[in-house]
Scaffold this active site. Structure first.
Site, PDB file in Angstrom:
ATOM      1  N   TYR A 149     -20.364 -89.332 -79.230  1.00 31.45           N
ATOM      2  CA  TYR A 149     -19.210 -88.442 -79.334  1.00 31.45           C
ATOM      3  C   TYR A 149     -19.557 -87.168 -80.091  1.00 31.45           C
ATOM      4  CZ  TYR A 149     -14.680 -86.506 -80.588  1.00 31.45           C
ATOM      5  OH  TYR A 149     -13.614 -85.648 -80.757  1.00 31.45           O
ATOM      6  N   ARG A 156     -19.918 -79.506 -76.001  1.00 31.87           N
ATOM      7  CA  ARG A 156     -18.661 -78.889 -75.580  1.00 31.87           C
ATOM      8  C   ARG A 156     -18.444 -77.558 -76.303  1.00 31.87           C
ATOM      9  NH1 ARG A 156     -12.973 -81.956 -76.574  1.00 31.87           N
ATOM     10  NH2 ARG A 156     -13.881 -82.112 -78.671  1.00 31.87           N
ATOM     11  N   TYR A 208     -11.817 -80.158 -89.338  1.00 32.20           N
ATOM     12  CA  TYR A 208     -12.305 -81.408 -89.923  1.00 32.20           C
ATOM     13  C   TYR A 208     -13.508 -81.143 -90.832  1.00 32.20           C
ATOM     14  CZ  TYR A 208      -9.634 -84.576 -86.842  1.00 32.20           C
ATOM     15  OH  TYR A 208      -8.648 -85.280 -86.213  1.00 32.20           O
ATOM     16  N   ARG A 221      -3.627 -79.943 -81.004  1.00 36.64           N
ATOM     17  CA  ARG A 221      -2.918 -81.226 -80.948  1.00 36.64           C
ATOM     18  C   ARG A 221      -1.973 -81.304 -79.747  1.00 36.64           C
ATOM     19  NH1 ARG A 221      -5.855 -84.611 -84.073  1.00 36.64           N
ATOM     20  NH2 ARG A 221      -6.226 -83.687 -86.126  1.00 36.64           N
ATOM     21  N   GLU A 322      -5.108 -95.023 -78.695  1.00 32.56           N
ATOM     22  CA  GLU A 322      -4.819 -93.600 -78.657  1.00 32.56           C
ATOM     23  C   GLU A 322      -3.845 -93.363 -77.510  1.00 32.56           C
ATOM     24  OE1 GLU A 322      -8.058 -90.825 -79.354  1.00 32.56           O
ATOM     25  OE2 GLU A 322      -7.505 -89.704 -77.551  1.00 32.56           O
TER      26      GLU A 322
END
Length: 331
Positions: A149, A156, A208, A221, A322
């Site tokens: 990830y 990305r 983060y 979000r 999730e």
């Protein structure tokens, strides 16, 4: 990042997203069908650019419905290199599948996918990326910064930095269990920009701290569209930037629902938030938890317009569930 929509812009007809049990040929015969997304090995394959089979197996149901996107005008569709696309003039569906081995692993595959989709969308009549989904095998494999990830996030970000003008759309990233090292990315773009929405209960993902990897995730979000729909990113039991309630599915679901409600209110919904028709996907790490997850979501969000449960791994190993979806905000 996308600029907020004008408060004086003309109303935009909404894209309809719902779950439908129907024959694939019958769905594709309708001229307003923008996308048909099937789940798991039982979903039919098709060469039609509007069709995507996602490698996540449905849970708590023998046959999952199709996720069907219906546009506001007759749909055109085609392919551009590796990209499949369809458009009704107001909305654009696009999808790409990238062999990891051909690009040196998951990081290179992610960079390539975004380097392909960014210029294509930007050059179209629907240049504003609103929503992205990313599905990859074994998302938690590897330790520390070598976790798949984290390498996906780095790739990305490289692709986005160079090629995607709207850097922070709403997004989901989930791990498949199929052993196929092929990155699947699909998304929604529109003629009109949306307004990114952040959850006051959570630190924005791109802020983060370093403990979550060298490259912070690049997503909002949620995204409020020009047609007053809230596109909800993958949402789990994260408060601030920290995961909560490791190993406790009930407490994680409570926290997840609190985050969903908070985001909806921030986007303009009346309290308690998700009190209108919503369409949701729940990604569940442990298959045995699926019936309980379904029952709890239906009990807490009784007006759900549709719910599909899929087996998938969350980006943090301690998280068990999730949820993402679409919520119509209304007046």
């Amino acid at each position: 990042m996308s600029t907020p929509m004008s408060l004086h812009a003309a109303p935009v007809a909404p894209l309809a997203i719902r779950y439908e049990h129907a024959a694939l040929d019958a769905l594709l015969a309708a001229d307003d069908v923008l996308a048909v997304i099937g789940f798991g090995r039982a979903a039919p394959a098709s060469d039609d650019p509007r069709v995507l089979r996602v490698g996540l197996e449905p849970l708590a149901a023998e046959v999952a419905p199709f996720e069907v996107w219906r546009g506001v005008a007759p749909v055109r569709h085609g392919r551009d290199g590796e990209l499949a696309w369809s458009s009704d003039g107001e909305h654009l569906f696009f999808a790409i599948e990238v062999d990891e081995a051909a690009h040196g692993g998951i990081g290179g595959a992610a960079e390539h996918a975004y380097a392909c989709l960014g210029p294509f969308v930007a050059a179209s009549d629907t240049p504003h990326i609103l929503r992205l989904w990313n599905y990859l095998d074994a998302i938690n494999l590897g330790d520390g910064d070598d976790e798949r990830y984290r390498r996906f996030c780095a790739g990305r970000a490289r692709g986005m930095d160079a090629h995607v003008p709207a850097r922070y759309p709403a997004a989901t990233a989930i791990g498949r269990h199929d052993g196929v090292r092929r990155l699947q990315v699909y998304g929604l773009a529109a003629r009109h920009a949306g307004t990114p929405v952040e959850n006051p209960r959570q630190v924005s993902a791109w802020r983060y701290p370093r403990e979550y990897g060298p490259t912070a995730p690049t997503f909002a979000r949620g995204m409020r569209t020009a047609s007053a729909e809230l596109l909800i990113s993958g949402t789990a039991a994260v408060v601030g930037h920290a995961s909560r309630h490791a190993g406790d599915i009930d407490a994680q679901l409570d926290e997840t629902i609190a985050n969903l409600q908070s985001l909806a209110i921030e986007a303009g919904a009346r309290p308690p938030g998700l009190d209108g028709h919503s369409v949701m996907k729940a990604y569940v790490r442990r298959e045995a938890d699926a019936p309980h997850v379904a029952a709890m979501l239906h009990a807490r969000l009784p007006s759900l317009g549709g719910l599909v449960l899929l087996g998938g791994d969350i980006c943090r190993r301690e998280l068990l569930v999730e949820v993402d979806g679409v919520h119509v905000l209304g007046d």
